[in-house]
Design a protein around this motif. Structure first.
Motif, PDB file in Angstrom:
ATOM      1  N   LEU A 136       9.628   7.319   1.723  1.00 35.51           N
ATOM      2  CA  LEU A 136      10.003   8.288   0.686  1.00 35.51           C
ATOM      3  C   LEU A 136       8.905   8.344  -0.373  1.00 35.51           C
ATOM      4  O   LEU A 136       8.322   7.316  -0.725  1.00 35.51           O
ATOM      5  CB  LEU A 136      11.330   7.884   0.038  1.00 35.51           C
ATOM      6  CG  LEU A 136      12.570   7.975   0.938  1.00 35.51           C
ATOM      7  CD1 LEU A 136      13.701   7.151   0.353  1.00 35.51           C
ATOM      8  CD2 LEU A 136      12.994   9.420   1.106  1.00 35.51           C
ATOM      9  N   PHE A 137       8.664   9.553  -0.878  1.00 32.44           N
ATOM     10  CA  PHE A 137       7.632   9.748  -1.908  1.00 32.44           C
ATOM     11  C   PHE A 137       8.294  10.059  -3.244  1.00 32.44           C
ATOM     12  O   PHE A 137       9.177  10.931  -3.320  1.00 32.44           O
ATOM     13  CB  PHE A 137       6.698  10.896  -1.507  1.00 32.44           C
ATOM     14  CG  PHE A 137       5.891  10.603  -0.275  1.00 32.44           C
ATOM     15  CD1 PHE A 137       4.624  10.047  -0.371  1.00 32.44           C
ATOM     16  CD2 PHE A 137       6.408  10.857   0.992  1.00 32.44           C
ATOM     17  CE1 PHE A 137       3.880   9.762   0.765  1.00 32.44           C
ATOM     18  CE2 PHE A 137       5.678  10.580   2.133  1.00 32.44           C
ATOM     19  CZ  PHE A 137       4.412  10.028   2.020  1.00 32.44           C
ATOM     20  N   ASP A 180       0.866  -1.179   0.000  1.00 28.81           N
ATOM     21  CA  ASP A 180       0.000   0.000   0.000  1.00 28.81           C
ATOM     22  C   ASP A 180       0.903   1.229   0.000  1.00 28.81           C
ATOM     23  O   ASP A 180       1.641   1.475   0.955  1.00 28.81           O
ATOM     24  CB  ASP A 180      -0.900  -0.012   1.237  1.00 28.81           C
ATOM     25  CG  ASP A 180      -1.894   1.131   1.258  1.00 28.81           C
ATOM     26  OD1 ASP A 180      -1.807   2.011   0.369  1.00 28.81           O
ATOM     27  OD2 ASP A 180      -2.755   1.163   2.154  1.00 28.81           O
ATOM     28  N   VAL A 181       0.844   2.031  -1.083  1.00 30.10           N
ATOM     29  CA  VAL A 181       1.772   3.159  -1.219  1.00 30.10           C
ATOM     30  C   VAL A 181       1.166   4.479  -0.740  1.00 30.10           C
ATOM     31  O   VAL A 181       1.748   5.543  -0.981  1.00 30.10           O
ATOM     32  CB  VAL A 181       2.255   3.293  -2.680  1.00 30.10           C
ATOM     33  CG1 VAL A 181       3.064   2.085  -3.081  1.00 30.10           C
ATOM     34  CG2 VAL A 181       1.078   3.517  -3.630  1.00 30.10           C
ATOM     35  N   LYS A 182       0.019   4.433  -0.048  1.00 30.33           N
ATOM     36  CA  LYS A 182      -0.594   5.699   0.376  1.00 30.33           C
ATOM     37  C   LYS A 182       0.266   6.421   1.415  1.00 30.33           C
ATOM     38  O   LYS A 182       0.203   7.646   1.561  1.00 30.33           O
ATOM     39  CB  LYS A 182      -2.012   5.456   0.900  1.00 30.33           C
ATOM     40  CG  LYS A 182      -2.094   4.701   2.214  1.00 30.33           C
ATOM     41  CD  LYS A 182      -3.538   4.474   2.619  1.00 30.33           C
ATOM     42  CE  LYS A 182      -3.631   3.696   3.940  1.00 30.33           C
ATOM     43  NZ  LYS A 182      -5.030   3.385   4.295  1.00 30.33           N
ATOM     44  N   ASN A 183       1.080   5.673   2.169  1.00 35.23           N
ATOM     45  CA  ASN A 183       1.937   6.285   3.183  1.00 35.23           C
ATOM     46  C   ASN A 183       3.358   6.531   2.689  1.00 35.23           C
ATOM     47  O   ASN A 183       4.213   6.993   3.440  1.00 35.23           O
ATOM     48  CB  ASN A 183       1.989   5.409   4.437  1.00 35.23           C
ATOM     49  CG  ASN A 183       0.633   5.314   5.112  1.00 35.23           C
ATOM     50  OD1 ASN A 183      -0.084   6.292   5.223  1.00 35.23           O
ATOM     51  ND2 ASN A 183       0.277   4.110   5.544  1.00 35.23           N
ATOM     52  N   ILE A 232       8.230  10.185   8.422  1.00 37.88           N
ATOM     53  CA  ILE A 232       8.526   9.159   9.425  1.00 37.88           C
ATOM     54  C   ILE A 232       7.196   8.636   9.941  1.00 37.88           C
ATOM     55  O   ILE A 232       6.328   9.421  10.347  1.00 37.88           O
ATOM     56  CB  ILE A 232       9.369   9.722  10.582  1.00 37.88           C
ATOM     57  CG1 ILE A 232      10.685  10.282  10.056  1.00 37.88           C
ATOM     58  CG2 ILE A 232       9.642   8.632  11.620  1.00 37.88           C
ATOM     59  CD1 ILE A 232      11.489  11.044  11.098  1.00 37.88           C
ATOM     60  N   ALA A 233       7.017   7.340   9.937  1.00 37.08           N
ATOM     61  CA  ALA A 233       5.745   6.747  10.355  1.00 37.08           C
ATOM     62  C   ALA A 233       5.968   5.787  11.512  1.00 37.08           C
ATOM     63  O   ALA A 233       7.016   5.132  11.609  1.00 37.08           O
ATOM     64  CB  ALA A 233       5.102   6.013   9.183  1.00 37.08           C
ATOM     65  N   GLY A 234       4.952   5.701  12.380  1.00 38.70           N
ATOM     66  CA  GLY A 234       4.974   4.726  13.465  1.00 38.70           C
ATOM     67  C   GLY A 234       6.207   4.857  14.329  1.00 38.70           C
ATOM     68  O   GLY A 234       6.660   5.961  14.660  1.00 38.70           O
ATOM     69  N   PRO A 235       6.815   3.736  14.673  1.00 42.75           N
ATOM     70  CA  PRO A 235       7.970   3.746  15.595  1.00 42.75           C
ATOM     71  C   PRO A 235       9.257   4.251  14.960  1.00 42.75           C
ATOM     72  O   PRO A 235      10.256   4.415  15.643  1.00 42.75           O
ATOM     73  CB  PRO A 235       8.107   2.270  15.991  1.00 42.75           C
ATOM     74  CG  PRO A 235       7.543   1.513  14.829  1.00 42.75           C
ATOM     75  CD  PRO A 235       6.417   2.364  14.310  1.00 42.75           C
ATOM     76  N   GLY A 236       9.234   4.456  13.613  1.00 46.12           N
ATOM     77  CA  GLY A 236      10.460   4.937  12.980  1.00 46.12           C
ATOM     78  C   GLY A 236      10.659   4.503  11.546  1.00 46.12           C
ATOM     79  O   GLY A 236      11.777   4.581  11.025  1.00 46.12           O
ATOM     80  N   PHE A 237       9.609   4.039  10.890  1.00 44.74           N
ATOM     81  CA  PHE A 237       9.732   3.716   9.462  1.00 44.74           C
ATOM     82  C   PHE A 237       9.968   5.003   8.679  1.00 44.74           C
ATOM     83  O   PHE A 237       9.315   6.031   8.930  1.00 44.74           O
ATOM     84  CB  PHE A 237       8.459   3.039   8.935  1.00 44.74           C
ATOM     85  CG  PHE A 237       8.315   1.608   9.354  1.00 44.74           C
ATOM     86  CD1 PHE A 237       9.062   0.613   8.745  1.00 44.74           C
ATOM     87  CD2 PHE A 237       7.438   1.267  10.377  1.00 44.74           C
ATOM     88  CE1 PHE A 237       8.932  -0.708   9.131  1.00 44.74           C
ATOM     89  CE2 PHE A 237       7.305  -0.055  10.779  1.00 44.74           C
ATOM     90  CZ  PHE A 237       8.060  -1.051  10.158  1.00 44.74           C
ATOM     91  N   ILE A 238      10.884   4.957   7.748  1.00 45.71           N
ATOM     92  CA  ILE A 238      11.133   6.113   6.877  1.00 45.71           C
ATOM     93  C   ILE A 238      10.472   5.841   5.531  1.00 45.71           C
ATOM     94  O   ILE A 238      10.765   4.831   4.879  1.00 45.71           O
ATOM     95  CB  ILE A 238      12.646   6.373   6.702  1.00 45.71           C
ATOM     96  CG1 ILE A 238      13.269   6.745   8.053  1.00 45.71           C
ATOM     97  CG2 ILE A 238      12.876   7.489   5.686  1.00 45.71           C
ATOM     98  CD1 ILE A 238      14.777   6.962   7.990  1.00 45.71           C
TER      99      ILE A 238
END
Length: 585
Positions: free
Chosen positions: A101-102, A48-51, A93-99
């Motif tokens: 890139l768009f 899912d690429v929405k994030n 940066i999402a959640g606990p630390g996912f990076i």
């Protein structure tokens, strides 16, 4: 940009990894992160690429090395990310630390331009320098080909095409089993059928172990038409050899003719008999004796220590005893006490020829699943003879169920016997046969729907894909008739293609080279047919959502480019699988 071998997904992943690595090093250099060796980390395109278009766990992976919370590590790394002039437009940066890139519009533009500019878009150089042998079908030349051969033909040819498109040097090969017990049985069956023509069936009964098919009777009659009864009183061995010499070339020619009709062209037709005539079988046996993998038994037979070498690959030839317990694996006969080599000996010599003599990096065999017990034996034998058994890969193929009206079909209406390849091709289009047999992984049983295969509507997947191609051709012809021309790839600007249907289609087109690489790596050509159906579906959604006629300027040019790109991808896939590519339907 040079669009040859351009892989948009891989380009994004490669650049993302380099950017994150450089940013982490920069964070260490200015003290935002403590000095430590950067651990292995994942960079991937999420489902899912929405994030975000590319995601990485670099911050979580580095928690132990940097002695910091992943979120802090992610903040330190992203602070040092410089996205100017890259394929990316932003970072989060999402959640606990996912990076995350768009991807920027330059990436989307590069995808559309590459798919339009390169007639062979999808090809990569991932396998460059690798020499592969793909052996498939290899049906015994003692009778007609069956449904397993039909599936194996489409699967093997499709796999070879995927490897070729992934950059490998591929040889398609058919192994003709024209020696050994089955040929002697073939000759005996022919000889008895010939004698029956003159002496009757009661005088010359056909033993159960002989081939019972009508094709044997036909070959015996053909021989009799030329030679009459001149062999009736001949020595039986002389009669057998004469019949084999007459019938075997006809059967081999029949295999070549039928497979040619199925659009399969082999680079090599390899005769087992050549291994015996050249001394290659004996040379392999001698080599195995020399290194101690074989020994001579008391009766003079040459035995091979099969279990010792096969155990590494999971099967050690153990057999069930009458009481249900497993007997210890026994050594196997390579040369019988009468001096005649077994089929296994010839098989070892054949694969030695592929890997050692002809120097293929990989030998890939497509076998029916009923041969699974032979896999470890063959891979172990490669180790025994001084090669690496992992250079031999076996693709095991499950059975085919022919279905009509939702029920299994087992017999040919015409012959009352099992349905053959030629029976199938008389009933369904070759396009359907080749496409249908490559819709499921080889490890899955395949239900072949005869009713669906002849339908000319969107329920038939090959028709659905071909129709998408024909629809694009129709759109382009209409544009041409209205005086609307495509101004070339250099003017394409994907930043104006903002509709979700356009974005989804571009992302899907970007996946094509990566899908080819994955199909080649996993020996799964069905991955590409499924992808092709997805592309056709995405195009139909785009066609219904986005007008081409009636729009102007960059938007119209971008949508024309999308049409050209999709047409090229569908054409390349259908051509790979030797399925016709109609421009009108």
């Amino acid at each position: 940009m040079d669009y040859k071998n351009y892989n948009p997904r891989q380009a994004a992943l490669t650049e993302a990894r380099a950017l994150l690595t450089d940013a982490a090093k920069a964070a260490v250099a200015d003290g935002a992160l403590p000095a430590a060796e950067l651990p292995d980390f994942i960079v991937e395109i999420p489902a899912d690429v929405k994030n975000g278009d590319v995601a990485s766990n670099i911050a979580m992976a580095g928690a132990r090395a940097f002695h910091k919370a992943p979120r802090q590590i992610a903040e330190a790394i992203t602070a040092k990310l410089d996205l100017n002039g890259t394929l990316f437009s932003g970072v989060d940066i999402a959640g606990p630390g996912f990076i995350n890139l768009f991807l920027g519009q330059d990436w989307f533009t590069s995808v559309v331009r590459a798919a339009c500019a390169n007639p062979e878009y999808g090809r990569t150089d991932a396998g460059a320098g690798k020499k592969y042998n793909v052996e498939f079908v290899s049906a015994n030349p003692t009778g007609p080909m069956h449904m397993g051969n039909a599936r194996g033909g489409a699967l093997g040819d499709g796999l070879a095409a995927c490897l070729d498109w992934a950059g490998c040097d591929v040889t398609r090969e058919f192994y003709i089993n024209d020696a050994g017990n089955q040929i002697q049985k073939f000759g005996k069956s022919l000889a008895i059928r010939y004698l029956q023509l003159y002496k009757g069936e009661e005088a010359c009964p056909l033993p159960e172990e002989c081939y019972q098919g009508a094709d044997i009777i036909q070959r015996a009659k053909e021989f009799a038409e030329v030679h009459g009864d001149s062999y009736v009183n001949a020595d039986f061995e002389e009669l057998k050899e004469a019949l084999i010499a007459d019938a075997l070339p006809k059967n081999i020619a029949g295999l070549q003719r039928d497979l040619g009709k199925y659009r399969i062209d082999y680079d090599v037709w390899f005769h087992e008999s050549d291994l015996h005539k050249s001394g290659a079988v004996q040379a392999v046996v001698d080599k195995l004796l020399e290194i101690g993998a074989c020994y001579k038994a008391e009766d003079g037979a040459i035995m091979y220590r099969s279990a010792q070498y096969a155990a590494k690959y999971g099967v050690v030839n153990k057999k069930k005893a009458d009481d249900g317990s497993e007997e210890e694996a026994k050594d196997e006969v390579l040369v019988r006490a009468n001096g005649i080599p077994t089929y296994f000996a010839a098989d070892i010599a054949y694969h030695y020829n592929k890997l050692a003599v002809r120097g293929f990096d990989k030998a890939i065999d497509v076998w029916g699943a009923d041969h699974h017990g032979h896999v470890a034996r063959m891979k172990g034998a490669m180790d025994a003879i001084g090669l690496d058994g992992n250079r031999l890969d076996i693709v095991l193929m499950q059975m085919v169920n022919l279905m009509r009206d939702g029920k299994p079909v087992r017999m040919s209406k015409r012959t009352g016997k099992a349905i053959t390849l030629t029976d199938l091709l008389d009933e369904v289009p070759i396009d359907s046969a080749r496409f249908f047999f490559n819709q499921r992984e080889s490890s899955s049983t395949l239900d072949f729907d005869l009713d669906l295969a002849v339908r000319n509507d969107s329920e038939n997947p090959v028709y659905y894909v071909q129709y998408a191609h024909a629809r694009i051709c129709s759109v382009l012809k209409k544009l041409e008739s209205e005086g609307i021309a495509f101004n070339g790839v250099d003017g394409v600007d994907a930043s104006v293609l903002t509709d979700p249907a356009e974005q989804a289609l571009i992302r899907l087109l970007a996946a094509f080279p990566a899908e080819i690489v994955a199909a080649a790596d996993k020996y799964d050509p069905a991955r590409i047919t499924r992808y092709c159906i997805d592309v056709a579906s995405a195009y139909h959604r785009f066609y219904n959502a986005c007008r081409i006629m009636g729009t102007e300027g960059a938007v119209q040019q971008g949508r024309i480019a999308l049409c050209l790109a999709v047409r090229g991808v569908i054409r390349n896939i259908l051509t790979m699988f030797k399925v016709s590519v109609p421009e009108t339907m």
